[in-house]
Scaffold this motif. Structure first.
Motif, mmCIF file in Angstrom:
data_model
loop_
_atom_site.group_PDB
_atom_site.id
_atom_site.type_symbol
_atom_site.label_atom_id
_atom_site.label_comp_id
_atom_site.label_asym_id
_atom_site.label_seq_id
_atom_site.Cartn_x
_atom_site.Cartn_y
_atom_site.Cartn_z
ATOM 1 N N GLY A 281 0.777 -1.227 0.000
ATOM 2 C CA GLY A 281 0.000 0.000 0.000
ATOM 3 C C GLY A 281 0.806 1.273 0.000
ATOM 4 N N LYS A 282 2.131 1.191 -0.182
ATOM 5 C CA LYS A 282 2.994 2.359 -0.138
ATOM 6 C C LYS A 282 3.931 2.362 -1.334
ATOM 7 C CE LYS A 282 1.350 3.752 3.775
ATOM 8 N NZ LYS A 282 0.573 5.015 3.863
ATOM 9 N N SER A 283 4.307 3.553 -1.760
ATOM 10 C CA SER A 283 5.199 3.709 -2.903
ATOM 11 C C SER A 283 6.394 4.575 -2.518
ATOM 12 C CB SER A 283 4.451 4.372 -4.068
ATOM 13 O OG SER A 283 5.246 4.398 -5.239
ATOM 14 N N GLY A 284 7.531 4.276 -3.119
ATOM 15 C CA GLY A 284 8.715 5.100 -2.931
ATOM 16 C C GLY A 284 9.230 5.080 -1.507
ATOM 17 N N SER A 285 9.514 6.263 -0.977
ATOM 18 C CA SER A 285 10.136 6.368 0.347
ATOM 19 C C SER A 285 9.213 5.958 1.480
ATOM 20 C CB SER A 285 10.622 7.804 0.583
ATOM 21 O OG SER A 285 9.526 8.712 0.557
ATOM 22 N N LEU A 286 7.921 5.791 1.206
ATOM 23 C CA LEU A 286 6.997 5.363 2.256
ATOM 24 C C LEU A 286 7.057 3.868 2.533
ATOM 25 C CD1 LEU A 286 3.748 7.424 1.527
ATOM 26 C CD2 LEU A 286 5.672 7.988 3.021
ATOM 27 N N VAL A 287 7.670 3.097 1.637
ATOM 28 C CA VAL A 287 7.738 1.644 1.835
ATOM 29 C C VAL A 287 8.663 1.338 3.015
ATOM 30 C CG1 VAL A 287 8.347 -0.571 0.798
ATOM 31 C CG2 VAL A 287 7.342 1.236 -0.628
ATOM 32 N N ASP A 288 8.199 0.511 3.926
ATOM 33 C CA ASP A 288 8.982 0.175 5.108
ATOM 34 C C ASP A 288 10.226 -0.631 4.748
ATOM 35 O OD1 ASP A 288 7.421 1.404 7.024
ATOM 36 O OD2 ASP A 288 6.170 -0.355 7.349
ATOM 37 N N GLN A 289 11.284 -0.422 5.515
ATOM 38 C CA GLN A 289 12.476 -1.235 5.384
ATOM 39 C C GLN A 289 12.232 -2.633 5.938
ATOM 40 O OE1 GLN A 289 15.793 0.750 7.235
ATOM 41 N NE2 GLN A 289 16.084 2.152 5.516
ATOM 42 N N LEU A 290 13.074 -3.570 5.508
ATOM 43 C CA LEU A 290 13.028 -4.952 5.982
ATOM 44 C C LEU A 290 14.306 -5.205 6.777
ATOM 45 C CD1 LEU A 290 11.919 -6.689 2.638
ATOM 46 C CD2 LEU A 290 10.496 -5.507 4.317
ATOM 47 N N PRO A 291 14.276 -5.046 8.090
ATOM 48 C CA PRO A 291 15.499 -5.200 8.879
ATOM 49 C C PRO A 291 15.936 -6.649 8.987
ATOM 50 C CG PRO A 291 13.624 -4.750 10.308
ATOM 51 C CD PRO A 291 13.120 -4.611 8.911
ATOM 52 N N VAL A 292 17.253 -6.857 8.924
ATOM 53 C CA VAL A 292 17.839 -8.194 9.083
ATOM 54 C C VAL A 292 19.129 -8.064 9.883
ATOM 55 C CG1 VAL A 292 16.872 -9.033 6.896
ATOM 56 C CG2 VAL A 292 19.192 -8.073 6.941
ATOM 57 N N LYS A 293 19.588 -9.203 10.394
ATOM 58 C CA LYS A 293 20.911 -9.321 11.005
ATOM 59 C C LYS A 293 21.739 -10.265 10.151
ATOM 60 C CE LYS A 293 19.383 -8.793 15.823
ATOM 61 N NZ LYS A 293 19.335 -9.469 17.166
ATOM 62 N N GLU A 294 23.050 -10.044 10.169
ATOM 63 C CA GLU A 294 23.923 -10.942 9.424
ATOM 64 C C GLU A 294 23.748 -12.366 9.931
ATOM 65 O OE1 GLU A 294 28.578 -11.310 7.931
ATOM 66 O OE2 GLU A 294 28.016 -9.790 9.420
#
Length: 558
Positions: A281-294
């Motif tokens: 439901g979001k475009s561009g900079s509004l799209v949430d990041q997907l955090p991960v750990k190594e």
């Protein structure tokens, strides 16, 4: 032409309803790996992200309210939307394999609505098809869906009432069935892909040809499911046939629209007007990041809720496609610098190990400006911002699923004997000066149904004779095995799907067992094509239903 949905949304914008914690629709950026899936009551898992709240529902009983709202789709661009629980997509529902679940739908929209459980093999009465399995849920009324979640995988739910319009307005969400033994991933993300018009005008409301809402359903034949022709205007057995398409206007009300991009054939709907591509439901900079750990093992579930195919590329990592339409791939191979082509209605699950610290994109590829908005950032903890660059114009090879993975145990063979064989020639044609989408030269409801009995084995040959149109064909209530592509048997893993995209000139052979009694739709999931004729039925001739269609319900199955 009825009042446009945009104007209705403005008139009724005050009629907002929030059943659970309000959210504006992004489901990304959530770690599901440690979620408690054992609760017997509806549980809302709410996670604050950089832009908003995300909601995932777990448990066995859920409440969904359909209502009007407004949502910021792109930076500075807020559009009127139709929502489940005040968000687009609606809340992600995650259940455990084997659980019997209930979903209580309440309709606070100005028009009737239903929910179809796309890909989930539900009992026929729970399939959510207005006029076939239920009457559309009227404004102010409720309906409870109840079924057992038998088959784990990635699915989704959406309205099937006037769906070419109602999906375009936002009535959809993800539905995930977790396996009994759980998953072995550290991060589990769901990305729902869609397209929007920044003008705020959606789909068939400007498309008199592809809009079922203008159809006369008053003569809808719900007659005998024994395969016999029944001309009575309302015999109630749940059959889709008998719809009056005679007044269907395929003309273009917007004479300035001449672009035939993306195979729209300019049937009153210019697909290039979809100028905002979104993730959750979001475009561009509004799209949430997907955090991960190594070191994390990461699963990303891709769901295409739109009407266009998307070419999804994961930067900076090797990956595997571990499932298609929720069904596992046998021993999937390692991929790098390939795109996953995902057509309307399809789902693909990809998996990778977070072994390359930084910030990396997962993005759509193509030559349209709108692709720039369909990207999310995979962000390692502590990684500097902007360490990866977009490259959406790069041309990469799509994964060929007909040769992917390893040969394994399969339910069907191409040369075995089947109880029934059926050919579906798909085409784009002009009839009486109007553009229609046909199966064996006919439009629904004149298309010939596939008549089966429980236990039958069925082989279907699908041929796309259209010159420029893709046709993602979706079968309700069943999975099918893909046996061949363009005359060649599949070389890799058995491929089990419920939605299969055919590009122009392509031919596939699929097979399935008639193991779920009912009257089921088999249609193109570019819903513009379905609403303009590309629908047939899978009918069990020995099936009887207790459903009685209400001629006053305004049932619009497509």
């Amino acid at each position: 032409m009825k009042l446009s949905w945009k104007l209705k949304s403005i008139i009724a914008v005050g009629a907002l309803s929030v059943v659970l914690a309000g959210c504006s629709g992004s489901m990304s950026g959530m770690d599901h790996s440690k979620m408690n899936m054992e609760g017997t009551k509806e549980t809302a898992k709410t996670t604050n992200t950089q832009t908003e709240k995300s909601v995932v529902l777990t448990g066995k009983e859920f409440n969904l309210t359909a209502s009007q709202s407004n949502q910021e789709i792109a930076p500075g661009k807020t559009l009127p939307v139709w929502t489940f629980n005040n968000s687009v997509p609606g809340p992600q529902i995650r259940v455990k394999q084997g659980d019997t679940i209930k979903v209580n739908l309440k309709n606070q929209l100005p028009e009737p609505v239903t929910i179809h459980w796309h890909g989930v093999p539900v009992p026929n009465a729970m399939d959510g098809i207005p006029g076939v399995t239920q009457n559309a849920v009227q404004p102010g009324q409720s309906f409870t869906y109840e079924f057992k979640a038998d088959v784990p995988g990635t699915y989704w739910y959406h309205s099937h009432q006037d769906s070419v319009n109602q999906l375009d307005r936002g009535l959809y969400g993800a539905f995930i069935v977790e396996p009994k033994e759980g998953t072995d991933v550290d991060r589990d993300y769901t990305l729902v892909l869609d397209e929007w018009m920044s003008s705020g005008e959606m789909s068939g409301m400007n498309m008199s040809g592809g809009n079922m809402s203008e159809m006369d359903h008053s003569k809808m034949n719900m007659g005998s499911s024994d395969g016999k022709d029944n001309k009575s205007s309302m015999n109630m057995s749940g059959n889709l046939s008998g719809m009056d398409h005679s007044t269907m206007n395929m003309g273009n009300e917007n004479k300035a629209s001449t672009n035939t991009d993306n195979s729209s054939m300019n049937m009153g709907h210019d697909m290039s007007m979809y100028d905002l591509y979104t993730i959750n439901g979001k475009s561009g900079s509004l799209v949430d990041q997907l955090p991960v750990k190594e070191g994390d093992k990461v699963r990303i579930r891709l769901i295409n809720a739109g009407f266009l195919s998307h070419q999804i590329h994961l930067h900076g990592h090797e990956f595997k496609v571990i499932a298609t339409d929720g069904q596992p791939i046998n021993n999937p191979g390692i991929l790098n610098d390939n795109v996953v082509s995902i057509a309307p209605g399809e789902r693909y699950d990809i998996e990778f190990v977070a072994s390359n610290p930084g910030q990396w994109l997962i993005e759509d590829h193509g030559d349209k400006a709108a692709v720039k908005g369909m990207k999310a950032t995979i962000a390692y903890e502590g990684a500097p911002a902007g360490s990866d660059k977009a490259n959406e114009a790069e041309k990469l090879t799509a994964v060929d699923m007909s040769r992917y993975g390893q040969v394994g145990k399969a339910n069907f063979k191409l040369d075995q004997k089947y109880n029934l064989e059926y050919t579906m020639n798909l085409n784009t044609e002009m009839k009486n000066g109007e553009m229609v989408y046909t199966i064996n030269r006919k439009t629904f409801p004149e298309t010939e149904p596939i008549n089966v009995k429980k236990g039958d084995t069925v082989k279907v040959r699908l041929v796309n004779n259209s010159k420029t149109d893709d046709h993602p064909m979706h079968l309700h209530g069943h999975f099918f095995q893909v046996l061949s592509k363009n005359g060649k048997p599949l070389e890799g893993s058995p491929i089990i799907k419920d939605t299969l995209n055919l590009k122009p000139g392509e031919e596939y052979v699929v097979a399935f067992e008639a193991n779920n009694e009912g009257n089921w739709m088999f249609h193109c999931h570019d819903l513009h094509h379905a609403s303009a004729g590309m629908v047939t039925e899978l009918k069990y001739t020995d099936y009887k239903t207790n459903f009685v269609a209400d001629p006053n319900a305004g049932n619009k199955p497509e």
